[in-house]
Motif scaffolding. Sequence first.
Motif, PDB file in Angstrom:
ATOM      1  N   PRO A  86      -0.338  64.214  43.915  1.00 20.01           N
ATOM      2  CA  PRO A  86      -1.212  63.390  44.749  1.00 20.01           C
ATOM      3  C   PRO A  86      -1.618  62.064  44.106  1.00 20.01           C
ATOM      4  O   PRO A  86      -1.868  61.090  44.791  1.00 20.01           O
ATOM      5  N   ASP A  87      -1.662  62.011  42.788  1.00 10.86           N
ATOM      6  CA  ASP A  87      -2.048  60.770  42.115  1.00 10.86           C
ATOM      7  C   ASP A  87      -0.854  60.046  41.487  1.00 10.86           C
ATOM      8  O   ASP A  87      -1.020  59.161  40.659  1.00 10.86           O
ATOM      9  N   GLU A  88       0.347  60.408  41.901  1.00 11.18           N
ATOM     10  CA  GLU A  88       1.558  59.767  41.407  1.00 11.18           C
ATOM     11  C   GLU A  88       2.164  58.902  42.516  1.00 11.18           C
ATOM     12  O   GLU A  88       2.279  59.352  43.647  1.00 11.18           O
ATOM     13  N   GLU A  89       2.565  57.687  42.183  1.00 11.89           N
ATOM     14  CA  GLU A  89       3.147  56.791  43.175  1.00 11.89           C
ATOM     15  C   GLU A  89       4.612  57.101  43.458  1.00 11.89           C
ATOM     16  O   GLU A  89       5.130  56.734  44.519  1.00 11.89           O
ATOM     17  N   ILE A  90       5.277  57.735  42.496  1.00 12.99           N
ATOM     18  CA  ILE A  90       6.677  58.125  42.662  1.00 12.99           C
ATOM     19  C   ILE A  90       6.861  59.541  42.130  1.00 12.99           C
ATOM     20  O   ILE A  90       6.075  60.000  41.307  1.00 12.99           O
ATOM     21  N   PRO A  91       7.910  60.237  42.585  1.00 15.58           N
ATOM     22  CA  PRO A  91       8.193  61.559  42.024  1.00 15.58           C
ATOM     23  C   PRO A  91       8.559  61.452  40.535  1.00 15.58           C
ATOM     24  O   PRO A  91       9.118  60.445  40.089  1.00 15.58           O
ATOM     25  N   GLU A  92       8.257  62.494  39.814  1.00 13.79           N
ATOM     26  CA  GLU A  92       8.591  62.555  38.396  1.00 13.79           C
ATOM     27  C   GLU A  92      10.091  62.377  38.195  1.00 13.79           C
ATOM     28  O   GLU A  92      10.523  61.677  37.262  1.00 13.79           O
ATOM     29  N   ALA A  93      10.893  62.987  39.074  1.00 13.51           N
ATOM     30  CA  ALA A  93      12.348  62.869  38.979  1.00 13.51           C
ATOM     31  C   ALA A  93      12.799  61.415  39.109  1.00 13.51           C
ATOM     32  O   ALA A  93      13.734  60.977  38.427  1.00 13.51           O
ATOM     33  N   GLU A  94      12.140  60.654  39.951  1.00 10.81           N
ATOM     34  CA  GLU A  94      12.494  59.243  40.135  1.00 10.81           C
ATOM     35  C   GLU A  94      12.160  58.424  38.890  1.00 10.81           C
ATOM     36  O   GLU A  94      12.915  57.520  38.511  1.00 10.81           O
ATOM     37  N   ALA A  95      11.047  58.729  38.246  1.00  8.88           N
ATOM     38  CA  ALA A  95      10.696  58.037  37.001  1.00  8.88           C
ATOM     39  C   ALA A  95      11.749  58.307  35.928  1.00  8.88           C
ATOM     40  O   ALA A  95      12.176  57.393  35.208  1.00  8.88           O
ATOM     41  N   LEU A  96      12.189  59.547  35.842  1.00  9.69           N
ATOM     42  CA  LEU A  96      13.240  59.908  34.883  1.00  9.69           C
ATOM     43  C   LEU A  96      14.553  59.191  35.217  1.00  9.69           C
ATOM     44  O   LEU A  96      15.219  58.647  34.341  1.00  9.69           O
ATOM     45  N   ARG A  97      14.934  59.225  36.490  1.00 10.75           N
ATOM     46  CA  ARG A  97      16.173  58.574  36.933  1.00 10.75           C
ATOM     47  C   ARG A  97      16.164  57.093  36.581  1.00 10.75           C
ATOM     48  O   ARG A  97      17.130  56.566  36.030  1.00 10.75           O
ATOM     49  N   SER A  98      15.085  56.411  36.887  1.00 11.83           N
ATOM     50  CA  SER A  98      14.981  54.982  36.598  1.00 11.83           C
ATOM     51  C   SER A  98      15.141  54.701  35.111  1.00 11.83           C
ATOM     52  O   SER A  98      15.847  53.766  34.715  1.00 11.83           O
ATOM     53  N   TYR A  99      14.488  55.516  34.296  1.00  9.26           N
ATOM     54  CA  TYR A  99      14.597  55.332  32.846  1.00  9.26           C
ATOM     55  C   TYR A  99      16.038  55.505  32.377  1.00  9.26           C
ATOM     56  O   TYR A  99      16.558  54.678  31.604  1.00  9.26           O
ATOM     57  N   LEU A 100      16.698  56.563  32.830  1.00  7.55           N
ATOM     58  CA  LEU A 100      18.068  56.822  32.389  1.00  7.55           C
ATOM     59  C   LEU A 100      19.020  55.722  32.846  1.00  7.55           C
ATOM     60  O   LEU A 100      19.908  55.307  32.088  1.00  7.55           O
ATOM     61  N   LEU A 101      18.834  55.229  34.064  1.00  5.19           N
ATOM     62  CA  LEU A 101      19.659  54.118  34.544  1.00  5.19           C
ATOM     63  C   LEU A 101      19.454  52.875  33.676  1.00  5.19           C
ATOM     64  O   LEU A 101      20.420  52.207  33.295  1.00  5.19           O
ATOM     65  N   GLU A 102      18.204  52.592  33.338  1.00  7.40           N
ATOM     66  CA  GLU A 102      17.896  51.444  32.474  1.00  7.40           C
ATOM     67  C   GLU A 102      18.545  51.575  31.095  1.00  7.40           C
ATOM     68  O   GLU A 102      18.873  50.576  30.460  1.00  7.40           O
ATOM     69  N   GLN A 103      18.733  52.810  30.669  1.00  4.14           N
ATOM     70  CA  GLN A 103      19.311  53.067  29.344  1.00  4.14           C
ATOM     71  C   GLN A 103      20.837  53.190  29.379  1.00  4.14           C
ATOM     72  O   GLN A 103      21.458  53.526  28.376  1.00  4.14           O
TER      73      GLN A 103
END
Length: 189
Positions: A86-103
Amino acid sequence: MKKKLFISCISIFLLFSLAWVLFTYKQIKNVATEKPPKNVPYLIILGAKVNGKVMSKALYERAITGLHYLKENEGTKVIVTGGQGPDEEIPEAEALRSYLLEQGISNERIIIEDKSVNTFENLQNAKEFLEIKKAVIVSNDFHLYRSLQLAKSLGIEAYPLAGKTPKIVKTKLYLREYLAIIKMKIIGK
Protein backbone atom coordinates in the motif's frame (compact mmCIF):
# COMPACT_ATOMS: atom_id res chain seq x y z
CA MET A 1 4.72 -25.41 46.69
CA LYS A 2 2.61 -24.04 43.82
CA LYS A 3 4.90 -21.04 43.51
CA LYS A 4 7.99 -23.30 43.18
CA LEU A 5 6.24 -25.41 40.55
CA PHE A 6 5.23 -22.29 38.62
CA ILE A 7 8.78 -20.92 38.73
CA SER A 8 10.16 -24.31 37.64
CA CYS A 9 7.76 -24.46 34.69
CA ILE A 10 8.63 -20.92 33.61
CA SER A 11 12.35 -21.69 33.92
CA ILE A 12 12.01 -24.83 31.81
CA PHE A 13 9.99 -22.95 29.18
CA LEU A 14 12.60 -20.16 29.01
CA LEU A 15 15.43 -22.69 28.80
CA PHE A 16 13.76 -24.56 25.93
CA SER A 17 12.97 -21.27 24.19
CA LEU A 18 16.58 -20.14 24.43
CA ALA A 19 17.81 -23.51 23.16
CA TRP A 20 15.41 -23.32 20.19
CA VAL A 21 16.52 -19.78 19.33
CA LEU A 22 20.20 -20.79 19.43
CA PHE A 23 19.57 -23.94 17.38
CA THR A 24 17.57 -21.99 14.79
CA TYR A 25 20.20 -19.24 14.66
CA LYS A 26 22.85 -21.86 13.87
CA GLN A 27 20.66 -23.30 11.08
CA ILE A 28 20.07 -19.81 9.65
CA LYS A 29 23.81 -19.10 9.65
CA ASN A 30 24.71 -22.50 8.15
CA VAL A 31 22.29 -22.06 5.23
CA ALA A 32 23.50 -18.51 4.62
CA THR A 33 27.11 -19.68 4.15
CA GLU A 34 26.29 -22.32 1.52
CA LYS A 35 27.35 -21.56 -2.04
CA PRO A 36 25.04 -22.50 -4.93
CA PRO A 37 26.21 -24.51 -7.93
CA LYS A 38 26.90 -22.73 -11.20
CA ASN A 39 24.48 -22.57 -14.13
CA VAL A 40 21.27 -23.41 -12.30
CA PRO A 41 18.45 -22.67 -14.81
CA TYR A 42 16.64 -20.14 -12.60
CA LEU A 43 17.55 -17.56 -10.02
CA ILE A 44 14.68 -16.30 -7.85
CA ILE A 45 15.23 -12.95 -6.15
CA LEU A 46 12.70 -12.65 -3.35
CA GLY A 47 10.95 -9.32 -2.94
CA ALA A 48 11.31 -6.92 -0.02
CA LYS A 49 10.22 -3.39 0.84
CA VAL A 50 10.29 -0.59 -1.71
CA ASN A 51 10.22 2.98 -0.40
CA GLY A 52 8.16 4.76 -3.04
CA LYS A 53 10.17 3.68 -6.08
CA VAL A 54 13.48 3.12 -4.28
CA MET A 55 14.62 -0.31 -3.12
CA SER A 56 15.09 -0.71 0.63
CA LYS A 57 18.60 -1.60 1.77
CA ALA A 58 17.52 -5.21 2.23
CA LEU A 59 16.12 -5.44 -1.31
CA TYR A 60 19.19 -3.69 -2.72
CA GLU A 61 21.46 -6.30 -1.09
CA ARG A 62 19.36 -9.04 -2.68
CA ALA A 63 19.58 -7.29 -6.06
CA ILE A 64 23.36 -6.91 -6.09
CA THR A 65 23.86 -10.48 -4.87
CA GLY A 66 21.62 -11.79 -7.66
CA LEU A 67 23.35 -9.57 -10.20
CA HIS A 68 26.75 -11.12 -9.41
CA TYR A 69 25.36 -14.63 -9.97
CA LEU A 70 23.71 -13.61 -13.24
CA LYS A 71 26.92 -12.06 -14.56
CA GLU A 72 28.85 -15.25 -13.77
CA ASN A 73 26.15 -17.59 -15.13
CA GLU A 74 24.92 -16.16 -18.41
CA GLY A 75 22.54 -19.04 -19.15
CA THR A 76 20.56 -18.48 -15.94
CA LYS A 77 17.22 -16.66 -16.11
CA VAL A 78 16.05 -14.56 -13.20
CA ILE A 79 12.61 -14.38 -11.64
CA VAL A 80 12.14 -11.12 -9.80
CA THR A 81 9.35 -11.36 -7.24
CA GLY A 82 7.22 -9.17 -5.07
CA GLY A 83 3.93 -7.36 -5.36
CA GLN A 84 3.09 -3.77 -4.52
CA GLY A 85 2.35 -2.84 -0.94
CA PRO A 86 0.00 0.00 0.00
CA ASP A 87 2.87 2.43 0.58
CA GLU A 88 4.90 1.37 -2.47
CA GLU A 89 4.60 3.25 -5.77
CA ILE A 90 5.77 0.25 -7.80
CA PRO A 91 5.86 -3.52 -7.25
CA GLU A 92 9.01 -4.90 -5.66
CA ALA A 93 9.53 -7.04 -8.77
CA GLU A 94 9.54 -3.92 -10.95
CA ALA A 95 12.18 -2.25 -8.78
CA LEU A 96 14.36 -5.34 -9.14
CA ARG A 97 13.76 -5.53 -12.91
CA SER A 98 14.70 -1.88 -13.40
CA TYR A 99 17.91 -2.32 -11.42
CA LEU A 100 18.96 -5.42 -13.37
CA LEU A 101 18.24 -3.74 -16.70
CA GLU A 102 20.33 -0.73 -15.63
CA GLN A 103 23.16 -3.13 -14.79
CA GLY A 104 23.13 -4.72 -18.25
CA ILE A 105 21.02 -7.85 -17.73
CA SER A 106 18.94 -8.36 -20.88
CA ASN A 107 15.16 -8.14 -20.64
CA GLU A 108 14.91 -11.64 -22.18
CA ARG A 109 16.53 -13.11 -19.05
CA ILE A 110 14.13 -11.39 -16.62
CA ILE A 111 10.77 -12.88 -15.63
CA ILE A 112 8.45 -10.81 -13.46
CA GLU A 113 6.26 -12.22 -10.68
CA ASP A 114 4.55 -9.16 -9.21
CA LYS A 115 1.39 -10.54 -7.57
CA SER A 116 2.78 -12.07 -4.38
CA VAL A 117 2.60 -10.53 -0.93
CA ASN A 118 4.82 -12.93 1.05
CA THR A 119 7.68 -15.41 0.67
CA PHE A 120 5.43 -18.44 0.22
CA GLU A 121 3.51 -16.72 -2.59
CA ASN A 122 6.78 -15.52 -4.21
CA LEU A 123 7.89 -19.14 -4.53
CA GLN A 124 4.47 -20.65 -5.22
CA ASN A 125 3.74 -18.24 -8.07
CA ALA A 126 7.20 -18.75 -9.58
CA LYS A 127 6.73 -22.53 -9.39
CA GLU A 128 3.25 -22.47 -10.95
CA PHE A 129 4.12 -19.92 -13.63
CA LEU A 130 7.21 -21.72 -14.93
CA GLU A 131 6.94 -25.21 -13.45
CA ILE A 132 10.33 -24.65 -11.84
CA LYS A 133 12.02 -27.72 -10.47
CA LYS A 134 15.44 -26.24 -9.60
CA ALA A 135 16.47 -22.70 -8.62
CA VAL A 136 18.92 -20.56 -6.70
CA ILE A 137 17.04 -18.43 -4.19
CA VAL A 138 18.44 -15.02 -3.34
CA SER A 139 17.49 -13.29 -0.13
CA ASN A 140 19.18 -11.76 2.88
CA ASP A 141 21.08 -14.15 5.11
CA PHE A 142 18.46 -14.14 7.89
CA HIS A 143 15.68 -15.15 5.46
CA LEU A 144 17.17 -18.05 3.50
CA TYR A 145 16.63 -20.89 5.97
CA ARG A 146 12.85 -20.43 5.92
CA SER A 147 12.82 -19.67 2.19
CA LEU A 148 14.53 -22.98 1.41
CA GLN A 149 12.11 -24.86 3.68
CA LEU A 150 9.17 -23.30 1.82
CA ALA A 151 10.73 -24.05 -1.58
CA LYS A 152 11.22 -27.68 -0.56
CA SER A 153 7.56 -27.92 0.51
CA LEU A 154 6.62 -26.75 -3.01
CA GLY A 155 8.84 -29.33 -4.70
CA ILE A 156 11.60 -26.94 -5.74
CA GLU A 157 15.19 -28.14 -5.45
CA ALA A 158 16.61 -24.91 -4.07
CA TYR A 159 20.06 -23.54 -3.37
CA PRO A 160 20.67 -20.49 -1.16
CA LEU A 161 22.52 -17.34 -2.17
CA ALA A 162 22.79 -14.89 0.71
CA GLY A 163 22.87 -11.15 0.51
CA LYS A 164 23.90 -9.17 3.56
CA THR A 165 21.33 -7.99 6.04
CA PRO A 166 21.72 -4.25 6.64
CA LYS A 167 22.96 -3.64 10.20
CA ILE A 168 20.38 -0.94 10.84
CA VAL A 169 17.50 -3.45 10.60
CA LYS A 170 19.27 -6.69 11.56
CA THR A 171 17.81 -7.14 15.06
CA LYS A 172 14.27 -6.33 13.94
CA LEU A 173 14.44 -8.66 10.94
CA TYR A 174 15.91 -11.58 12.90
CA LEU A 175 13.21 -11.28 15.58
CA ARG A 176 10.51 -11.15 12.92
CA GLU A 177 12.06 -14.15 11.18
CA TYR A 178 11.94 -16.29 14.33
CA LEU A 179 8.21 -15.62 14.53
CA ALA A 180 7.81 -16.41 10.82
CA ILE A 181 9.65 -19.72 11.31
CA ILE A 182 7.30 -20.66 14.17
CA LYS A 183 4.32 -19.78 11.95
CA MET A 184 5.78 -21.89 9.11
CA LYS A 185 6.25 -24.87 11.45
CA ILE A 186 2.63 -24.58 12.59
CA ILE A 187 0.73 -23.87 9.35
CA GLY A 188 3.24 -24.97 6.73
CA LYS A 189 3.68 -21.66 4.89
